[in-house]
Design an enzyme around this catalytic site. Structure first.
Site, PDB file in Angstrom:
ATOM      1  CE  LYS A   1      43.024  31.847  52.707  1.00 33.01           C
ATOM      2  NZ  LYS A   1      44.012  32.710  52.043  1.00 33.01           N
TER       3      LYS A   1
ATOM      4  CD  GLU B   1      48.564  42.002  39.991  1.00 31.43           C
ATOM      5  OE1 GLU B   1      48.230  40.876  40.391  1.00 31.43           O
ATOM      6  OE2 GLU B   1      47.781  42.985  39.984  1.00 31.43           O
TER       7      GLU B   1
ATOM      8  NE  ARG C   1      44.789  41.806  37.198  1.00 25.43           N
ATOM      9  CZ  ARG C   1      43.995  41.698  38.266  1.00 25.43           C
ATOM     10  NH1 ARG C   1      44.411  41.064  39.333  1.00 25.43           N
ATOM     11  NH2 ARG C   1      42.802  42.250  38.268  1.00 25.43           N
TER      12      ARG C   1
END
Length: 639
Positions: free
Chosen positions: A288, A376, A404
């Protein structure tokens, strides 16, 4: 390696010649490393001008080039998970010059969007949807007898969500031609990177290997004992050097892990995989922030980047006002103070510790801090289980992500009336991230749930006290607050607010404004111009019905103000109460209209939704004028 973000457009002659993926495929393989260098340089310049997601895009430059080079896009479908990774994809698919308008009003979308380009096979914003969507596309191609490939590129933590594994589990049942590319940019599964792994990746994806593998299976299929022995031997041999067994058990042919920045290997491996049938799983390891030293060293900090502003004069820096705290900062400070006084408190976040400002809490109380990753649903039911055993869980979650876990909120928490506090961040309009990240619906989907307490703070102080009130409430409580700076915060002793009671903050005539949340300061400015009454309602559920009854009797027009969709929101709650009481009164509901609000600056979004001072003032004057006109017509008609 870049050490700073260029502030002038870099020279990118090779990239400038690539307007679409078809032109990319005309390049020789030897030209691709230089194309990657130019793409990375342009990406840094572009995001520096507009702001946006940064680290993940830098990490997938080579992968993006390889995918578009090998696959016949857009006919072959590339489905990017979340969209954090998709800026290089946008640049290579005809939108390079439009990147200057990224995340701006009337500009291109911050995430892949089907309406924007045929290369954006699926619209995204929330994580872990790519495998399900790509599998659906693969099944559709199979049913329609179309020779088309579907590729899901998942990473940046998205593999931690249950939805991704639900899709993996289903893929083997339908035997569709699906490729899942795991962009492992945090070493989350394996450290097996190097020469041996790269060699194995090429071997495991080769046609020769797979031809021998499948021929051997067919030859031994009539001898169950021999077939079982060969299968187990293959699993154990591969399992010694690559983490393949899990994905192989799900029905995927696992390939990898290997270096995701090695373009020749990527292209060779993807070319091999393209010829294979059935579910394939390619595991690449990327870095990253690749190519930008600061982002490589601190990938969390450089996950997203603000717009790079010109350097200010020293005098301006020295004289700038003291930084004000955001609502998230206040929550983080409250969380630490509350945890110090109550050992039962536990904090839960679904992969948003920095955004929700739980970093200090996580360091001070690591044993009571739970980052459950992008899960979630699990976060909410975990809180339910903790509550069952006498602890006091607080779920810090963005409004758009709480959607969600709606079933868990109802089924696992509310039905059992468990003691859980939801700190709902990013409620309302959030600006440049667009409709996938706006928290425009939580009041509507929360207030229909029995047993729940819903509070809307209008300032930093109000948030401080509402969190305390919700924490002590013996049941399900929610405090929803916006992104951005909080007004009026001076840390003081926490106090318990009277449940369901609003507060008149300005007395006036004719018009009464019932305000839910941080639009209060703007409402007071409007009220000063028309001499209106202003009420800080504080609570959406329960409503302060007695206060509403009083102010309705003494005012001609009732205006409700909220940063939530008008449909089913707090204003609708007021309407329902007045209708139930058979009160005939002119009511003007102001909030977010019945549409998805495009990316723009928060002030631009508010203006579009009619929630700026001028827009609210105009709407009230129009309603008053209409009411006066209707009254005059009635009088003339009666005469």
């Amino acid at each position: 390696m870049f050490t700073e973000i260029p502030n002038q457009r870099p020279l990118t002659p090779l990239l400038d010649a690539v307007e679409t993926s078809a032109q990319l495929r005309l390049l020789s393989a030897d030209q691709l490393p230089e194309l990657a260098n130019q793409l990375r340089a342009y990406l840094m310049y572009s995001v520096g001008q507009t702001g946006g997601h940064f680290g993940a895009g830098l990490g997938v430059v080579e992968l993006t080039i390889a995918l578009h080079y090998v696959f016949n896009t857009p006919e072959d479908r590339l489905v990017w998970d979340v969209g954090h990774q998709a800026y290089p994809h946008k640049i290579l698919t005809g939108r390079r010059e439009q990147m200057s308008a990224l995340r701006q009003k009337n500009g291109i979308h911050p995430f892949p969007d089907r309406s924007e380009s045929p290369f954006d096979a699926f619209g995204v914003g929330h994580s872990s949807t790519s495998i399900s969507a790509a599998l659906g596309m693969a099944i559709a191609a199979k049913l329609q007898n179309i020779k088309r490939k579907s590729v899901a590129i998942i990473g940046d933590g998205a593999m931690t969500a249950g939805m991704a594994f639900e899709a993996l589990n289903h893929a083997s049942d339908v035997d569709a031609d699906l490729l899942v590319v795991l962009n492992d940019n945090d070493m989350s599964i394996s450290h097996n990177v190097g020469g041996l792994s790269n060699y194995l990746a090429k071997i495991l994806s080769s046609r020769a290997y797979n031809r021998v593998r499948e021929t051997g299976k067919k030859a031994l299929s009539t001898i169950p004992s021999a077939m079982d022995f060969v299968r187990k031997t293959e699993e154990h041999m591969k399992g010694m050097v690559v983490p393949s067994t899990f994905f192989e058990e799900l029905g995927f042919n696992y390939i990898g892990p290997f270096d995701g920045h090695n373009l020749p290997n990527l292209i060779k491996t993807l070319t091999n995989i393209k010829e294979l049938k059935g579910p394939q799983f390619l595991h690449v390891v990327t870095q990253k922030g690749k190519g930008f030293q600061a982002a490589e060293d601190n990938p969390i900090k450089y996950h997203a980047l603000g717009k790079i502003e010109p350097k200010k004069p020293l005098a301006a820096i020295l004289n700038r006002p003291k930084k004000m705290l955001s609502y998230s900062n206040i929550f983080g400070q409250w969380l630490c103070e509350m945890a110090q006084s109550d050992s039962r408190l536990v904090g839960i976040t679904p992969a948003m510790p920095e955004g929700s400002d739980m970093t200090a809490f996580s360091k001070s109380y690591p044993e009571r801090y739970f980052d459950v990753a992008i899960a979630e649903q699990h976060a909410v039911t975990l809180a339910a289980g903790l509550s069952c055993e006498g602890l006091k869980p607080i779920v810090a979650i963005y409004s758009t992500f709480l959607q969600r876990a709606y079933d868990q909120l109802i089924h696992d928490v509310a039905i059992q009336n468990l003691d859980v506090l939801f700190a709902i961040d990013r409620a309302g309009l959030v600006g440049e991230d667009g409709p996938t990240h706006c928290g425009n619906y939580d009041l509507s989907y929360l207030r229909c749930i029995p047993n729940i307490l819903i509070m809307t703070p209008s300032s930093g102080n109000e948030l401080w006290h509402m969190l305390y009130t919700g924490y002590l409430f013996p049941g399900v409580a929610a405090v929803r607050y916006p992104r951005g700076v909080a007004e009026n915060f001076e840390p003081e002793s926490m106090k318990l607010l009277p449940i369901g009671k609003g507060n008149i903050v300005r007395h006036g005539y004719s018009v009464v404004m019932l305000v839910f949340g941080p639009l209060l300061s703007m409402a007071k400015e409007v009220a000063d111009e028309i001499d209106a009454t202003v009420v800080d309602m504080r609570f959406v559920k329960p409503l302060d019905e007695s206060l509403i009854s009083r102010v309705v009797q003494t005012h001609d027009l009732v205006v409700t103000l909220e940063e939530n969709t008008i449909k089913g929101g707090a204003g609708s709650a007021v309407n329902e109460y007045l209708h139930g009481e058979n009160v005939q009164k002119s009511v003007l509901n102001l909030g977010i209209p019945d549409e998805f609000i495009a990316a723009a600056k928060p002030t631009e979004q508010k203006d579009y939704c009619g929630l700026s001072k001028d827009a609210v003032l105009l709407a009230i004057k129009k309603r008053l004028h209409k009411k006066s006109f209707e009254k005059a017509v009635t009088i003339n008609f009666s005469a």
